[in-house]
Design an enzyme around this catalytic site. Structure first.
Site, PDB file in Angstrom:
ATOM      1  N   GLY A  74       0.812  -1.212   0.000  1.00 46.09           N
ATOM      2  CA  GLY A  74       0.000   0.000   0.000  1.00 46.09           C
ATOM      3  C   GLY A  74       0.842   1.256   0.000  1.00 46.09           C
ATOM      4  O   GLY A  74       0.438   2.293   0.526  1.00 46.09           O
ATOM      5  N   ASN A  93       1.404   3.298  -2.240  1.00 47.11           N
ATOM      6  CA  ASN A  93       0.990   4.311  -3.210  1.00 47.11           C
ATOM      7  C   ASN A  93       0.091   5.396  -2.619  1.00 47.11           C
ATOM      8  O   ASN A  93      -0.219   6.380  -3.288  1.00 47.11           O
ATOM      9  CB  ASN A  93       0.252   3.651  -4.376  1.00 47.11           C
ATOM     10  CG  ASN A  93      -0.994   2.913  -3.918  1.00 47.11           C
ATOM     11  OD1 ASN A  93      -0.892   1.792  -3.421  1.00 47.11           O
ATOM     12  ND2 ASN A  93      -2.167   3.513  -4.065  1.00 47.11           N
ATOM     13  N   SER A 110      -3.360  -0.445  14.360  1.00 51.06           N
ATOM     14  CA  SER A 110      -4.160   0.763  14.525  1.00 51.06           C
ATOM     15  C   SER A 110      -4.464   0.967  15.998  1.00 51.06           C
ATOM     16  O   SER A 110      -4.624   0.006  16.759  1.00 51.06           O
ATOM     17  CB  SER A 110      -5.463   0.646  13.737  1.00 51.06           C
ATOM     18  OG  SER A 110      -6.335   1.708  14.039  1.00 51.06           O
ATOM     19  N   TYR A 153     -13.016  -3.280  10.447  1.00 51.77           N
ATOM     20  CA  TYR A 153     -11.661  -2.738  10.297  1.00 51.77           C
ATOM     21  C   TYR A 153     -10.873  -2.890  11.602  1.00 51.77           C
ATOM     22  O   TYR A 153      -9.726  -3.354  11.595  1.00 51.77           O
ATOM     23  CB  TYR A 153     -11.747  -1.270   9.902  1.00 51.77           C
ATOM     24  CG  TYR A 153     -10.408  -0.566   9.854  1.00 51.77           C
ATOM     25  CD1 TYR A 153      -9.587  -0.685   8.746  1.00 51.77           C
ATOM     26  CD2 TYR A 153      -9.975   0.220  10.928  1.00 51.77           C
ATOM     27  CE1 TYR A 153      -8.352  -0.039   8.703  1.00 51.77           C
ATOM     28  CE2 TYR A 153      -8.753   0.862  10.888  1.00 51.77           C
ATOM     29  CZ  TYR A 153      -7.943   0.737   9.780  1.00 51.77           C
ATOM     30  OH  TYR A 153      -6.724   1.376   9.738  1.00 51.77           O
ATOM     31  N   GLY A 165      -1.833   7.218   1.340  1.00 48.85           N
ATOM     32  CA  GLY A 165      -2.005   7.238   2.783  1.00 48.85           C
ATOM     33  C   GLY A 165      -0.698   7.137   3.537  1.00 48.85           C
ATOM     34  O   GLY A 165       0.345   7.649   3.111  1.00 48.85           O
ATOM     35  N   ILE A 166      -0.744   6.465   4.667  1.00 51.01           N
ATOM     36  CA  ILE A 166       0.441   6.302   5.501  1.00 51.01           C
ATOM     37  C   ILE A 166       1.534   5.555   4.747  1.00 51.01           C
ATOM     38  O   ILE A 166       2.721   5.878   4.860  1.00 51.01           O
ATOM     39  CB  ILE A 166       0.069   5.591   6.813  1.00 51.01           C
ATOM     40  CG1 ILE A 166      -0.739   6.547   7.695  1.00 51.01           C
ATOM     41  CG2 ILE A 166       1.311   5.106   7.555  1.00 51.01           C
ATOM     42  CD1 ILE A 166      -1.366   5.897   8.899  1.00 51.01           C
ATOM     43  N   GLY A 167       1.149   4.565   3.948  1.00 43.60           N
ATOM     44  CA  GLY A 167       2.141   3.803   3.198  1.00 43.60           C
ATOM     45  C   GLY A 167       2.963   4.676   2.278  1.00 43.60           C
ATOM     46  O   GLY A 167       4.174   4.461   2.121  1.00 43.60           O
TER      47      GLY A 167
END
Length: 297
Positions: free
Chosen positions: A13, A15, A141, A166, A17-19
């Site tokens: 991930g 690409n 999280s 989630y 957000g946090i990633g």
């Protein structure tokens, strides 16, 4: 000791957000970064954004769909690496609307966030073991700490609600990270498993990185009060980056923001409550083996 400039790191991930910010910060430290992404176009856009801030960044991408468990080994083979210094298991889905399933019949959030990484680590472990000090870095999280996981129904078939699903998937991920480290230690492996979480990381507090993320002046103004207790995703990436790069970090540790676990510089947190429940972690591991048909260690 391997320096940052000698490390190769896969960020799932990476690409968005946090990633994205994990990848940007690792590239800025000199590491070679592989962005795992379902979308080639989004990965290319992210790499362009990183290169605009980190000239000479060493980047590549690999197509990776964590919800498609059967495809993950092919993605690992496509890395064409002899060793891998770290993987940041970051990719995650927080869905809207009704419960959805993958082609394998798994609930989509649980499959993407937890089961896909469970399978990915299984195929990556030989590459990680070939590195001087390989690390599996699992991004959980803050909300996962207080989630309730029903192991008779881990995929929320009976009481699905998107945010609850989630949180449950993130709790499963974090328990997996700790159980993985215990099993690696018991087997004498040189690979360490570290868990981190970003605290309260909001888009509205995140600096712009066009075209990956654009924050308007209005969003910035409205987010100022929240900035007293929460932070943006650039700051939320720092615990994962520390977990990859800090030579003092050891397996089985939890890294999160300093101030109430919500914002601030990353620190080592005590592992408490459900996260310290070794019986629950072993049960999550066993359930994950049953659901995926693979066992990482």
């Amino acid at each position: 000791m391997t320096t940052a400039a000698e490390k190769t790191v896969l960020v799932t991930g990476g690409n968005a957000g946090i990633g994205y910010f994990v990848a940007e910060q690792l590239a800025g430290a000199g590491a070679s970064v592989v962005l795992g992404s379902r979308s080639d176009a989004k990965a290319e856009a992210a790499m362009g954004a990183i290169r605009s801030r980190v000239p000479g960044a060493r980047l590549r991408r690999v197509r990776m769909d964590l919800a498609d468990l059967a495809s993950i080994k092919s993605s690992v083979d496509a890395l064409e690496l002899d060793s891998l210094d770290a993987v940041v298991c970051n990719a995650g889905a927080l869905l809207d609307g009704p419960r959805r399933q993958t082609a394998d019949g798994h609930e989509l959030t649980f499959a993407t966030n937890h089961l896909g990484h469970f399978v990915l680590v299984r195929w990556l472990l030989p590459l990680l073991a070939a590195a001087p000090a390989g690390r599996v870095v699992t991004t959980g999280s803050f909300v996962g700490k207080s989630a309730q996981l029903d192991l008779a129904d881990p995929q929320s078939a009976r009481d699905y609600e998107p945010k609850r699903a989630y949180a449950r998937s993130k709790l499963a991920q974090m328990l997996f990270g700790f159980e993985l480290d215990r099993r690696l230690r018991a087997g004498g492996s040189t690979v360490a498993s570290v868990v981190n979480h970003p605290g309260g990381a909001l888009d509205s507090l995140t600096p712009s990185r066009p075209p990956v993320h654009v924050r308007t002046a209005g969003q910035r103004a409205r987010s100022l009060p929240a900035g007293l207790v929460l932070q943006g995703k650039e700051a939320g990436a720092r615990p994962a980056v520390r977990a990859v790069l800090d030579p003092a970090v050891t397996g089985g540790q939890l890294i999160g923001p300093r101030m109430f676990g919500l914002r601030g510089r990353p620190r080592i947190e005590p592992v408490r409550g459900q996260l310290a429940d070794t019986t629950l972690a072993a049960q999550v591991w066993a359930a994950s083996v049953d659901l995926t048909g693979v066992e990482p260690v």
